[in-house]
Each structure stands twice: as C-alpha cells, then as structure tokens.
Design an enzyme around this catalytic site. Structure first.
Site, short mmCIF file in Angstrom:
data_model
loop_
_atom_site.label_atom_id
_atom_site.label_comp_id
_atom_site.label_asym_id
_atom_site.label_seq_id
_atom_site.Cartn_x
_atom_site.Cartn_y
_atom_site.Cartn_z
N ASP A 47 -15.19 -12.71 10.82
CA ASP A 47 -14.03 -12.04 10.22
C ASP A 47 -14.35 -10.62 9.81
OD1 ASP A 47 -11.36 -11.75 9.32
OD2 ASP A 47 -11.99 -12.10 7.27
N GLU A 61 -5.04 -14.56 9.52
CA GLU A 61 -5.62 -15.81 9.02
C GLU A 61 -4.70 -17.01 9.31
OE1 GLU A 61 -6.64 -12.82 7.46
OE2 GLU A 61 -8.48 -13.51 8.42
N ASP A 65 -13.02 -8.19 11.24
CA ASP A 65 -11.83 -7.39 11.50
C ASP A 65 -12.24 -6.07 12.20
OD1 ASP A 65 -10.51 -9.39 10.08
OD2 ASP A 65 -9.10 -7.99 9.20
N ARG A 103 0.80 -1.23 0.00
CA ARG A 103 0.00 0.00 0.00
C ARG A 103 0.83 1.28 0.00
NH1 ARG A 103 -3.46 -3.78 3.09
NH2 ARG A 103 -4.96 -4.42 1.52
CA CA Z 1 -9.23 -11.12 8.67
#
Ligand code: CA
Length: 591
Positions: free
Chosen positions: A323, A199, A325, A137
């Site tokens: 998930d 993960e 996050d 990024r």
């Molecule tokens: Ca994740």
C-alpha cells in the site's frame, strides 16, 4: 452584482457598501487569474498557491528578521460536534476566505475579521465509506462559484455570496466505496478531480467537468484496460480512448476492481500543457492475487487536459504489495544543468524514494531515498524501477489463513503521505514533511464484495525511534542531499509553505504552527493553535500587510490506522479552527 448602492437611502448604505465592494472588484475568478496565481500575492485562487503546486510565495515583507512579530489576529471555530481532521488549504479572494471542514462542510469568512459569511453542510448520508477520516482538502474557485467534492462522491458548486447550491453532480457511487477528498483544480474552465476508494476495490478515475454547469467533459479511468471517454454537447463520443490492454498487466478479472485511486487530486503544468496526477495502490493489497505490474496503480500520470488521454506514466512501485500508493504530488520545477534548463518534476513517494522526472516525457532523471530506512527495495535501477528485496514482501497465504509476516520500512502510511511539500525558487530546495516508521505486514485471502474493505492484508505500524517520528527535510533535488532536518516527536501530517522571506511554514500534531529559516532549518517561530495542525498554511497580502493562515484540527489517517503510533498520539486534543496571523504594518523591520 447589478446595483452599486450609491443612490440607496442611508439606512441601506452599510449593507450596500459591502455589496459594492465586491462588485467593484468584479469577483468572478478567471482562467487567467488561476494561471497567474503563483505570481499574485493579494489572492490565493488555487490549491498549491499556483497550478504547479509549488506552495511558494513571492512575499518577503514577513521574513526571518521580523517573524517574531507575527501576531494572531483572529480565530474561527468550525463549530458543531464534528471535530475531526482538518486538512484544507484556505483560498482567498477579495477579502473573503473559503475553507472546507470535516464532514464535507464549506465556510466563507471575512478574511480581515474571521466573521462567518455563510456555511454549507453537505448533510451526508449514512453509509459513506471514507478510508482515512472524514477529511476534505479544500475548494476550487471559478467564476462566481465555490466548488468542492463530498464524502458521498458528489461535486457541489456554491454561489460565492450566498453559499446556495448552483449545481451538483454525482461523480461515483459512494455505496461502492467511492468518496471525494481532494481539492479540485480548474484548468481553462475545466474542473478536474480524482476519486478516493482504493481500499474498497473501486476503479480509480480522473474526470473533467465544465466548471460553470457541472457537465461531464471526459473521464479517464486509471486502471489499465478501462476505456476513457469524451463528451461533446452532452453526448458521449463513441470511440473511447484506450487506457492500455485489459489483463496485460493484471491477471484475470482483477483489473475490474483494480483500485489505483487518484485520491489526492493533481496539479497542472502550463509549460507542457499536462495534468500531473498520482494514483494509489492496486486493489487488493495482497499482491500474490495479482501478478504483473498492475498499471496504472502507484504511478504518476501526465494527462492531456483536453481529453484525459495519458501522455506518459511513471510507475514508482510496480506490483505494489505494501500500500505504498503513488499519489504523492508531482511538482514542476526547472533547474540548470550545464547551462541547459531542465524541465523537471519532483515527487517524494510513500515508498521512501524521492524521484526527479523529466516532465516533458516522464523519463527518470534520478532517484534517492529521502527517509532514513528503506527495507523493501535495495535501490532503484537506471529506469527508476525499484530493485525489490523479495524477503520484504509479505508472504503468500495461499491456502493458509495468514501468510508470513514481514517487517517493512517505511510503513504504508509512507515516508511521506498526502501532506504537500513546498519548493522554494530561492533555495532550489524541496521542503518535505516526512515520517520515520515501519510496519509488520502480512497477507490474507480476500475476495471482492461491493462496498466492503478489499485489502487481504493485516498490519501494525511501529515507530523506528523513541524520540521522533516526523522529520521536516530540506532536500536538494539535484544531488539528493538532505540540507537540513527538523525531528518532530509525533508524525507530521500537515502541508508546507515556502516564502521569499526565507521562511518555511508547517504544523505538527502537537498543535504548533511553526516557521523555519529556509536555508538553515533553525526554528524561528511557533504558535500553539490548541489542536493538531494537519492543514496547509498559506500567506497573502491584504491592506498592505502580510497575513498567514492555517487550519487546526487533529485527525486524519494516523489515529485510525497508526497501530502503535496511534497509541503515542492518542492524547492529542481534537479541534476545528482557522487561525489567521499578520505582521502589523508598524512592526515591519528592515531586512
Ligand atoms: Ca491506499
């Protein structure tokens, strides 16, 4: 640079003139320049166009009246056969653009012509384990250095003129599933970054290094129970900094492999002297294996930049079972409420809720859905904690192979994923790149094994509508109102930029760089870059003209994880380009 080239023989003049240009500008990027980045329009030395990450430019030469005159001036191919997702944001300093490409590559380009000045390839080992494409990024700039993180979990600092390695540091063991994908940030000489790998059951951590030489200064693990440490003169300060009580919000030993990876990096708020980071999912995804809130997973954290201690935390999805996050950027902004200035921060979570927090203490001010459909929670309570609908938590497999499958919206790729939103100081609105999708999700048994996927879940992502998945939204953080929206067929996966010229830029997987009227949402410009745009656009001023630049190159998590959505976008072409545009001087129309 020591010589100016003024007394060199004629034959060397051209070469030396180029060198002299940079020496006259005293390139070295300073702490002050980084702190001022949101206000300087002739350079971009931070990810986010300022340490607070608002992605707002005060330039208005280019505006809604003349954007139809915006012209591409150069394109640059990242080359090679490694054409995968390009998610970087360009940085610009003294007429040079610094970008990263897929597979941990860095490029320095002449920002006026696109000519390559140097290229660095990290030459990754076999066995790297990026979860979600081989993306990066962007770089950080400091002093004479260009610094970035690699997919084998190293920080590499390159000389800005040559691209040669000045220092290199291993942040974590890639064989355990760690990698680096975030653009690092520099605050008062400290280079700060977070790791990826949730993960694979890594232990998330945020760390600060001396930007000049790569010496570790502090480490802050983001799973409750792990100690943080500070180093002084290369020695670990023995009394660690507590990160809460081991096992308190985690049962048994699971905190030892608890994930919570702060993989998107973070921003810095000078007003409160706080690093603002988000943390990813608790590991494994199967929530029945880990009762409790599982701090500090799926949270926002404010850290003291001096030692990495946690000032406050706000957990958006306690006991995350989807998930969701919680890495999404937390963007500082101020607003007036009854004559009082509120020092707030806004964040659009993968779980589908937008949160406004008091950034001085992390207290919840308000929250509201920013996507059309949320099934997993009935709402938020007064503290911002979700009111769960347990029927939408994937079932406990217990002794079976597979637990009960449930349909949940949003999908785990989120109401909003990594792609950064922008905040306009003119409209007071957040411009949020979001997606409308759901998933079938179920749990399975799993046990931790170093370097292996640690999910305990299966899933299929599905669109919610036939004609669109992506939605660019203008959201009023004071009311929760969606002021306008733009529906996009494919999921949006690129960053957003807002400008004083009443413009909002973003890209789509179909290949277009697009601009919208910030007040009305009317699309006022589009240009097809030849591959999906999932990078973050920037704008700056050079030689009195306003430039816009963006990376193009389809990829990222959607084609890899997207289930039925991936089928919808499978025919999009891959790529790897930087496109740069400008509004030529003679075409500047009066406002
Ligand atoms: Ca994740």
């Amino acid at each position: 640079m020591k010589h100016t080239g003024l007394r060199k023989p004629f034959a060397l003049t051209a070469l030396c003139a180029a060198v002299a240009m940079s020496s006259l500008h005293a390139w070295a990027v300073t702490d002050q320049e980084i702190l001022n980045d949101a206000k300087s329009t002739d350079q971009i030395v931070t990810n986010g166009l300022g340490l607070q990450g608002q992605r707002y430019s005060t330039l208005d030469t280019l505006n809604t009246n003349n954007i139809n005159q915006l012209r591409p001036v150069w394109g640059f191919s990242l080359g090679g056969e490694k054409q995968r997702g390009q998610e970087a944001q360009p940085l610009i300093k003294d007429g040079v653009m610094y970008i990263t490409g897929s597979y941990s590559r860095v490029y320095a380009l002449d920002a006026r012509t696109g000519k390559e000045l140097w290229q660095y390839d990290a030459r990754l080992p076999d066995g790297i384990m990026p979860c979600c494409d081989v993306i990066n990024r962007g770089v950080a700039l400091y002093g004479d250095l260009v610094i970035f993180g690699t997919l084998d979990a190293k920080l590499v600092a390159l000389n800005k003129d040559t691209g040669k390695v000045v220092w290199k540091k291993t942040v974590a063991d890639y064989k355990a599933g760690y990698s680096l994908t975030a653009a690092p940030l520099v605050v008062n000489g400290k280079l700060i970054t977070g790791v990826s790998g949730g993960e694979f059951g890594v232990v998330g951590k945020i760390e600060a290094y001396d930007a000049k030489n790569g010496e570790l200064l502090w480490t802050r693990p983001t799973v409750e129970g792990h100690m943080g440490y500070v180093w002084k003169d290369g020695k670990k300060v023995e009394s660690g900094i507590s990160g809460g009580e081991a096992g308190k919000t985690w049962p048994g030993d699971l905190w030892k492999t608890g994930g919570a990876a702060p993989w998107l990096g973070g921003y810095y708020d000078p007003d409160t002297d706080s690093l603002l980071f988000g943390t990813g999912n608790p590991a494994p995804w199967n929530s029945h294996l880990r009762p409790g809130d599982n701090l500090y997973s799926s949270s926002r954290l404010a850290l003291d930049p001096n030692d990495g201690s946690i000032k406050w935390h706000f957990q958006s999805t306690p006991h995350d079972g989807w998930d969701f996050d919680g890495v999404n950027e937390l963007i500082s902004f101020d607003y007036k409420d009854g004559g009082k200035t509120i020092k707030a921060a806004g964040t659009a979570d993968r779980n589908g809720f937008f949160y406004v927090l008091d950034r001085t203490n992390g207290k919840f001010i308000r929250g509201f859905p920013f996507v059309d459909k949320i099934t997993w929670a009935k709402g938020l309570d007064k503290t911002g904690r979700p009111i769960y609908d347990e029927a939408h938590r994937p079932g406990n497999p217990a002794d079976a192979d597979k637990g009960k499958s449930v349909f949940v919206a949003p999908s785990f790729l989120g109401g909003k994923n990594w792609m950064p939103m922008a905040y306009s100081q003119d409209t007071g609105l957040f411009y949020v790149p979001s997606n409308e999708w759901g998933m079938d999700i179920w749990n399975e048994g799993v046990s931790y094994k170093k370097g292996a996927a640690y999910l305990g879940a299966g899933f299929t992502i599905k669109p919610l509508n036939d004609d669109f998945i992506g939605v660019l939204r203008a959201i009023d953080p004071k009311t929760g109102k969606e002021v306008w929206r733009y529906n996009n067929y494919a999921p949006l996966w690129g960053g957003v930029l807002a400008t004083k010229g009443n413009l909002v830029f973003t890209g789509n997987p179909e290949g277009y760089l697009m601009a919208f009227d910030a007040k009305t949402g009317k699309k006022v410009y589009e240009f097809n870059t030849g591959s999906g745009v999932i990078g973050s656009p920037v704008t700056w001023e050079m030689d009195g003209e306003q430039y816009v630049s963006v990376l193009s190159g389809w990829g990222g998590a959607v084609p890899l994880w997207g289930g039925e959505v991936a089928k919808r976008v499978k025919d999009f072409n891959q790529g790897g380009m930087v496109w740069t545009f400008k509004l030529p001087k003679d075409l500047v129309a009066k406002r």
